[in-house]
Motif scaffolding. Structure first.
Motif, PDB file in Angstrom:
ATOM      1  N   GLN A  78       0.838  -1.202   0.000  1.00 55.19           N
ATOM      2  CA  GLN A  78       0.000   0.000   0.000  1.00 55.19           C
ATOM      3  C   GLN A  78       0.876   1.257   0.000  1.00 55.19           C
ATOM      4  O   GLN A  78       1.857   1.344   0.733  1.00 55.19           O
ATOM      5  N   GLU A  97      -3.650   4.723   0.289  1.00 53.84           N
ATOM      6  CA  GLU A  97      -4.466   5.303  -0.770  1.00 53.84           C
ATOM      7  C   GLU A  97      -4.623   4.348  -1.954  1.00 53.84           C
ATOM      8  O   GLU A  97      -5.723   4.194  -2.481  1.00 53.84           O
ATOM      9  N   ILE A  98      -3.543   3.719  -2.368  1.00 53.62           N
ATOM     10  CA  ILE A  98      -3.572   2.854  -3.546  1.00 53.62           C
ATOM     11  C   ILE A  98      -2.684   1.633  -3.289  1.00 53.62           C
ATOM     12  O   ILE A  98      -1.638   1.730  -2.646  1.00 53.62           O
ATOM     13  N   TYR A  99      -3.125   0.495  -3.824  1.00 56.53           N
ATOM     14  CA  TYR A  99      -2.296  -0.700  -3.794  1.00 56.53           C
ATOM     15  C   TYR A  99      -1.396  -0.665  -5.026  1.00 56.53           C
ATOM     16  O   TYR A  99      -1.866  -0.558  -6.164  1.00 56.53           O
ATOM     17  N   THR A 135      -2.628   0.225  -8.806  1.00 58.28           N
ATOM     18  CA  THR A 135      -3.759  -0.577  -9.282  1.00 58.28           C
ATOM     19  C   THR A 135      -5.077  -0.049  -8.718  1.00 58.28           C
ATOM     20  O   THR A 135      -5.614   0.927  -9.219  1.00 58.28           O
ATOM     21  N   PHE A 136      -5.605  -0.669  -7.661  1.00 55.45           N
ATOM     22  CA  PHE A 136      -6.939  -0.300  -7.195  1.00 55.45           C
ATOM     23  C   PHE A 136      -6.863   0.580  -5.938  1.00 55.45           C
ATOM     24  O   PHE A 136      -5.957   0.453  -5.116  1.00 55.45           O
ATOM     25  N   PRO A 137      -7.819   1.509  -5.797  1.00 59.16           N
ATOM     26  CA  PRO A 137      -7.830   2.401  -4.621  1.00 59.16           C
ATOM     27  C   PRO A 137      -8.158   1.634  -3.352  1.00 59.16           C
ATOM     28  O   PRO A 137      -8.900   0.656  -3.370  1.00 59.16           O
ATOM     29  N   LEU A 138      -7.595   2.093  -2.253  1.00 53.10           N
ATOM     30  CA  LEU A 138      -7.829   1.477  -0.952  1.00 53.10           C
ATOM     31  C   LEU A 138      -8.682   2.357  -0.045  1.00 53.10           C
ATOM     32  O   LEU A 138      -8.912   2.016   1.123  1.00 53.10           O
ATOM     33  N   ASP A 140     -12.227   5.278  -0.136  1.00 52.45           N
ATOM     34  CA  ASP A 140     -13.344   5.815  -0.911  1.00 52.45           C
ATOM     35  C   ASP A 140     -13.017   7.225  -1.390  1.00 52.45           C
ATOM     36  O   ASP A 140     -12.257   7.959  -0.750  1.00 52.45           O
ATOM     37  N   PRO A 147      -3.646   8.128  -9.180  1.00 53.88           N
ATOM     38  CA  PRO A 147      -2.962   7.042  -9.905  1.00 53.88           C
ATOM     39  C   PRO A 147      -1.975   7.550 -10.951  1.00 53.88           C
ATOM     40  O   PRO A 147      -0.859   7.035 -11.065  1.00 53.88           O
TER      41      PRO A 147
END
Length: 216
Positions: A78, A97-99, A135-138, A140, A147
């Motif tokens: 992360q 915030e993001i992985y 990749t995907f947000p961690l 909301d 990104p």
């Protein structure tokens, strides 16, 4: 800098093409797993993380001494932008915030010495490329620009260039497979020109793996 990126990628691809033209003798197929330490000098963030690092490689034999092993190693962690930090860094769970998914593309040139019928070892070098991919947000409602900002940092200043050096020990325990222990360090040479002023160990990697080697 875009020209430099293209040249580095071309050089890396030429290594694979040269090997393919030089020799078609595959020595073994290797799978491995281990732990990778990722240097982080930013005090207002997470300590340098240690995360799992599975991967695979194909060992190509030149002679009894020299091998080349193209391969891939994977990891993830992360990342975020802690307060008063203007670059993406590994963060603790409350600041995530993001992985970020890491793909380490290697072409290890190994120099092997046989100690006995069952035991061998040596050292390795590789012009490795470490691609860090948001990749995907961690969280909301993550800012849509995050990104792209992270990717811009990871790929800017050729920060994906991480040449490696290390050593290995191979135990041919059984006829059908061997066990390989490997320890290598990724050197963040981009600090020579990125002008960040961070300690040299920042973004350095130390990777220890244990794997199975299946002779062809």
């Amino acid at each position: 800098m875009d020209v430099m990126k293209r040249r580095l990628l071309v050089i890396f691809l030429l290594i694979f093409l040269a090997v393919a033209g030089y020799s078609i003798e595959i020595s073994s197929y290797d799978i491995f797993t281990g732990l990778i330490w990722i240097g982080n000098s930013e005090t207002n963030s997470a300590p340098s993380p240690i995360v799992p690092s599975p991967g695979f490689a194909i060992s190509i034999r030149f002679n009894d001494f020299i091998y080349l092993a193209p391969g891939l190693t994977f990891y993830g962690y992360q990342y975020g932008y802690p307060e008063n930090v203007d670059r993406p860094v590994p963060v603790e769970i409350e600041h995530r915030e993001i992985y970020v998914f890491g793909v380490n593309v290697t072409a290890e040139l190994t120099f092997q010495f046989d100690f006995s019928e069952k035991l061998s070892g040596g050292f390795l070098v590789s012009p490795s490329l470490m691609f860090k991919i948001p990749t995907f947000p961690l969280v909301d409602n993550l800012d849509a620009d995050i990104p792209g900002q992270m990717a811009g940092y990871f790929f800017g200043a050729v920060r994906f260039l991480l040449p490696e050096a290390g050593g290995f020990l191979r135990w041919n325990a059984f006829d059908n497979f061997g066990i390989v222990f490997r320890l290598k360090t990724g050197i963040p040479v981009f600090h020579l020109w990125d002008c960040e002023g961070t300690p040299f160990y920042d973004q350095m990697t130390i990777n220890f793996t244990v794997g199975l080697s299946f002779p062809r």
